[in-house]
Write a protein that holds these residues in place. Structure first.
Motif, PDB file in Angstrom:
ATOM      1  N   ILE A   1      55.782 -54.671 -42.075  1.00 43.72           N
ATOM      2  CA  ILE A   1      56.958 -53.902 -42.468  1.00 43.72           C
ATOM      3  C   ILE A   1      58.117 -54.263 -41.543  1.00 43.72           C
ATOM      4  CG2 ILE A   1      57.919 -51.569 -42.703  1.00 43.72           C
ATOM      5  CD1 ILE A   1      54.929 -50.663 -43.079  1.00 43.72           C
ATOM      6  N   GLY A   2      59.245 -54.590 -42.120  1.00 41.74           N
ATOM      7  CA  GLY A   2      60.424 -54.906 -41.333  1.00 41.74           C
ATOM      8  C   GLY A   2      61.282 -53.664 -41.103  1.00 41.74           C
ATOM      9  N   LEU A   3      61.874 -53.564 -39.941  1.00 41.71           N
ATOM     10  CA  LEU A   3      62.808 -52.478 -39.635  1.00 41.71           C
ATOM     11  C   LEU A   3      64.074 -53.093 -39.052  1.00 41.71           C
ATOM     12  CD1 LEU A   3      63.600 -49.473 -39.248  1.00 41.71           C
ATOM     13  CD2 LEU A   3      62.551 -49.621 -36.966  1.00 41.71           C
ATOM     14  N   ILE A   4      65.188 -52.891 -39.742  1.00 41.38           N
ATOM     15  CA  ILE A   4      66.477 -53.418 -39.285  1.00 41.38           C
ATOM     16  C   ILE A   4      67.403 -52.246 -39.025  1.00 41.38           C
ATOM     17  CG2 ILE A   4      68.414 -54.930 -39.816  1.00 41.38           C
ATOM     18  CD1 ILE A   4      66.606 -56.356 -41.852  1.00 41.38           C
ATOM     19  N   THR A   5      67.790 -52.070 -37.765  1.00 40.32           N
ATOM     20  CA  THR A   5      68.714 -50.999 -37.409  1.00 40.32           C
ATOM     21  C   THR A   5      70.109 -51.571 -37.136  1.00 40.32           C
ATOM     22  OG1 THR A   5      67.963 -51.145 -35.110  1.00 40.32           O
ATOM     23  CG2 THR A   5      66.913 -49.488 -36.506  1.00 40.32           C
ATOM     24  N   LYS A   6      71.058 -50.664 -36.951  1.00 39.59           N
ATOM     25  CA  LYS A   6      72.436 -51.117 -36.731  1.00 39.59           C
ATOM     26  C   LYS A   6      72.601 -51.755 -35.360  1.00 39.59           C
ATOM     27  CE  LYS A   6      74.294 -47.534 -39.751  1.00 39.59           C
ATOM     28  NZ  LYS A   6      75.137 -46.309 -39.846  1.00 39.59           N
TER      29      LYS A   6
ATOM     30  N   THR B   1      57.080 -47.995 -35.169  1.00 37.44           N
ATOM     31  CA  THR B   1      56.027 -48.787 -34.542  1.00 37.44           C
ATOM     32  C   THR B   1      54.759 -47.960 -34.339  1.00 37.44           C
ATOM     33  OG1 THR B   1      57.681 -50.138 -33.410  1.00 37.44           O
ATOM     34  CG2 THR B   1      55.444 -50.210 -32.541  1.00 37.44           C
ATOM     35  N   ALA B   2      54.931 -46.723 -33.869  1.00 40.70           N
ATOM     36  CA  ALA B   2      53.777 -45.849 -33.639  1.00 40.70           C
ATOM     37  C   ALA B   2      53.089 -45.476 -34.947  1.00 40.70           C
ATOM     38  CB  ALA B   2      54.227 -44.596 -32.901  1.00 40.70           C
ATOM     39  N   ALA B   3      53.878 -45.160 -35.971  1.00 36.75           N
ATOM     40  CA  ALA B   3      53.309 -44.782 -37.267  1.00 36.75           C
ATOM     41  C   ALA B   3      52.543 -45.949 -37.884  1.00 36.75           C
ATOM     42  CB  ALA B   3      54.415 -44.318 -38.203  1.00 36.75           C
ATOM     43  N   ALA B   4      53.087 -47.154 -37.743  1.00 34.17           N
ATOM     44  CA  ALA B   4      52.418 -48.337 -38.292  1.00 34.17           C
ATOM     45  C   ALA B   4      51.123 -48.635 -37.551  1.00 34.17           C
ATOM     46  CB  ALA B   4      53.356 -49.543 -38.219  1.00 34.17           C
TER      47      ALA B   4
ATOM     48  N   ALA C   1      49.070 -51.089 -39.589  1.00 31.83           N
ATOM     49  CA  ALA C   1      50.148 -51.946 -40.076  1.00 31.83           C
ATOM     50  C   ALA C   1      50.929 -52.515 -38.889  1.00 31.83           C
ATOM     51  CB  ALA C   1      51.079 -51.162 -40.990  1.00 31.83           C
ATOM     52  N   LYS C   2      51.847 -53.416 -39.180  1.00 36.04           N
ATOM     53  CA  LYS C   2      52.648 -54.061 -38.138  1.00 36.04           C
ATOM     54  C   LYS C   2      54.118 -53.932 -38.484  1.00 36.04           C
ATOM     55  CE  LYS C   2      53.522 -58.611 -36.022  1.00 36.04           C
ATOM     56  NZ  LYS C   2      53.168 -60.047 -36.054  1.00 36.04           N
ATOM     57  N   VAL C   3      54.929 -53.571 -37.496  1.00 36.98           N
ATOM     58  CA  VAL C   3      56.378 -53.492 -37.679  1.00 36.98           C
ATOM     59  C   VAL C   3      57.055 -54.632 -36.937  1.00 36.98           C
ATOM     60  CG1 VAL C   3      58.454 -52.183 -37.045  1.00 36.98           C
ATOM     61  CG2 VAL C   3      56.538 -51.015 -38.129  1.00 36.98           C
ATOM     62  N   ILE C   4      57.945 -55.336 -37.641  1.00 39.68           N
ATOM     63  CA  ILE C   4      58.821 -56.331 -37.035  1.00 39.68           C
ATOM     64  C   ILE C   4      60.208 -55.707 -36.988  1.00 39.68           C
ATOM     65  CG2 ILE C   4      59.780 -58.647 -37.196  1.00 39.68           C
ATOM     66  CD1 ILE C   4      57.446 -59.384 -39.032  1.00 39.68           C
TER      67      ILE C   4
ATOM     68  N   GLY D   1      55.826 -48.349 -47.144  1.00 39.04           N
ATOM     69  CA  GLY D   1      55.553 -49.776 -46.982  1.00 39.04           C
ATOM     70  C   GLY D   1      54.075 -50.093 -47.062  1.00 39.04           C
ATOM     71  N   ILE D   2      53.253 -49.256 -46.451  1.00 42.21           N
ATOM     72  CA  ILE D   2      51.799 -49.458 -46.488  1.00 42.21           C
ATOM     73  C   ILE D   2      51.275 -49.282 -47.907  1.00 42.21           C
ATOM     74  CG2 ILE D   2      49.594 -48.492 -45.717  1.00 42.21           C
ATOM     75  CD1 ILE D   2      50.987 -47.850 -43.037  1.00 42.21           C
ATOM     76  N   GLU D   3      51.768 -48.271 -48.597  1.00 39.99           N
ATOM     77  CA  GLU D   3      51.341 -48.018 -49.983  1.00 39.99           C
ATOM     78  C   GLU D   3      51.674 -49.209 -50.882  1.00 39.99           C
ATOM     79  OE1 GLU D   3      49.798 -45.768 -53.248  1.00 39.99           O
ATOM     80  OE2 GLU D   3      49.649 -45.467 -51.064  1.00 39.99           O
ATOM     81  N   TYR D   4      52.860 -49.764 -50.695  1.00 37.33           N
ATOM     82  CA  TYR D   4      53.272 -50.905 -51.519  1.00 37.33           C
ATOM     83  C   TYR D   4      52.434 -52.146 -51.202  1.00 37.33           C
ATOM     84  CZ  TYR D   4      56.343 -54.420 -53.650  1.00 37.33           C
ATOM     85  OH  TYR D   4      56.846 -55.445 -54.413  1.00 37.33           O
ATOM     86  N   ALA D   5      52.144 -52.370 -49.933  1.00 36.48           N
ATOM     87  CA  ALA D   5      51.362 -53.542 -49.526  1.00 36.48           C
ATOM     88  C   ALA D   5      49.928 -53.465 -50.048  1.00 36.48           C
ATOM     89  CB  ALA D   5      51.360 -53.665 -48.006  1.00 36.48           C
ATOM     90  N   LYS D   6      49.360 -52.281 -50.037  1.00 36.14           N
ATOM     91  CA  LYS D   6      47.946 -52.136 -50.404  1.00 36.14           C
ATOM     92  C   LYS D   6      47.728 -51.980 -51.903  1.00 36.14           C
ATOM     93  CE  LYS D   6      46.209 -50.384 -45.996  1.00 36.14           C
ATOM     94  NZ  LYS D   6      45.493 -49.281 -45.293  1.00 36.14           N
ATOM     95  N   ASN D   7      48.639 -51.256 -52.566  1.00 35.87           N
ATOM     96  CA  ASN D   7      48.407 -50.917 -53.970  1.00 35.87           C
ATOM     97  C   ASN D   7      49.482 -51.415 -54.928  1.00 35.87           C
ATOM     98  OD1 ASN D   7      46.098 -49.357 -53.168  1.00 35.87           O
ATOM     99  ND2 ASN D   7      47.488 -47.708 -52.557  1.00 35.87           N
TER     100      ASN D   7
END
Length: 334
Positions: free
Chosen positions: A28-33, A48-51, A56-59, A288-294
């Motif tokens: 899962i990508g995370l882009i902040t300002k 990051t903690a939730a992933a 899962a992995k956050v970039i 993001g996890i739901e979309y990746a898995k299902n």
């Protein structure tokens, strides 16, 4: 020889299992300002903690400064190349980012906006955010009650022109104060006669201080200051203190970060509307996890992640929580 062959086979199978696990891990990508604003720092930590808790992995990446659309576009392209199937983004430029979002979606990537909508909001698959107009209304109501019957002489330290979140908070503040304003759909900033100075702070402490200094030069009788966020509010307070006016002005803001709540406790900020970036991040990771898995995309549209008015002192007719409550919840979940 047989024993070595067996060990070699075991090692090969172990490596294969590791690669299989890595391949199955949702990215899962995370882009902040920006990387420096405490709000986005906490959002990154939360995502990051939730992933990690769910395998899962956050970039993560960010623009160089608020408004850096090119940096966000590059980050999005890099994340797609790295295998991200969902990208969470707080758009710096609500319009300019849309071609990059469409390009990502065409490649099967789910794009969810956090905190800030695109323009139009329908360009992303969903939006998890504070009701920023309501956040502005709450601090506008508080500022009016706190000032009493005095005539308001208002300075606004805004984000920058054209940003929907900046407009929603600004115009919501004016609405809460009962002044002429624009509705939540407008990206323009209203300027009724009571607003004697407007400055762009880019959500930055130093720029907020400079903006406040310039506003005091234009009108030394300012008695209400609206700020886009708490770093800008801290800058405004520094300028007011240097001018010996910090006790004569009601400063209100938005975010509810831990440092901001401490400024409420210290009397530097009268009230702030607290939002919950960890909740936004956690919801984005779940989707993001739901979309990746299902292969199931998030429910389209806007999800309100909540807002609470935190005030140093209660005022009649305006519901608020105290700073101790705010400190317990700062940057967390509502």
């Amino acid at each position: 020889m047989k024993r070595l062959t067996t060990l070699s086979l075991a090692a090969t199978l172990a490596c294969a299992a590791t690669f299989a696990t890595a391949a199955d891990q949702p990215v899962i990508g995370l882009i902040t300002k920006t990387e420096t604003n405490p709000f986005f720092v906490k959002m990154k930590e939360g995502a990051t903690a939730a992933a990690k808790a769910k395998g899962a992995k956050v970039i993560a990446a960010a623009g160089k400064a608020d408004g850096d659309n090119a940096g966000q576009v590059t980050a999005m392209e890099n994340m797609i190349a790295a295998g991200a199937k969902t990208i969470l983004i707080t758009p710096s430029d609500s319009k300019a980012i849309i071609p990059a979002i469409k390009k990502a979606q065409a490649q099967g990537v789910q794009v969810i906006a956090l905190d800030s909508p695109t323009d139009p909001a329908e360009a992303t698959d969903a939006l998890f955010a504070t009701d920023n107009y309501k956040a502005g209304v709450l601090i506008g109501q508080y500022a009016k009650a706190a000032l009493g019957g005095k005539k308001p002489v208002i300075a606004t330290l805004d984000l920058f022109p054209g940003h929907p979140v900046g407009a929603q908070r600004h115009n919501g503040f004016l609405s809460g104060y009962g002044l002429q304003t624009l509705d939540a759909k407008s990206n323009e900033l209203a300027k009724p006669a009571e607003v004697v100075c407007m400055a762009d702070s880019f959500g930055d402490r130093a720029k907020g201080q400079t903006g406040m200094e310039n506003c005091l030069q234009k009108n030394p009788n300012i008695n209400v200051v609206y700020t886009i966020n708490e770093p800008a509010a801290a800058g405004a307070y520094n300028a007011l203190k240097a001018a010996g006016k910090e006790k004569d002005v009601v400063i209100v803001s938005v975010d509810g970060g831990c440092d901001g709540i401490k400024d409420v406790m210290a009397g530097k900020i009268a009230a702030t509307s607290q939002q919950y970036p960890l909740q936004m991040a956690a919801m984005g990771v779940e989707a993001g996890i739901e979309y990746a898995k299902n292969g199931k995309k998030v429910k389209a549209g806007y999800t309100d992640t909540g807002v609470t008015l935190i005030a140093a002192k209660p005022v009649a007719g305006v519901e608020s929580s105290d700073a101790k409550v705010g400190l317990n919840k700062c940057w967390g979940n509502k």
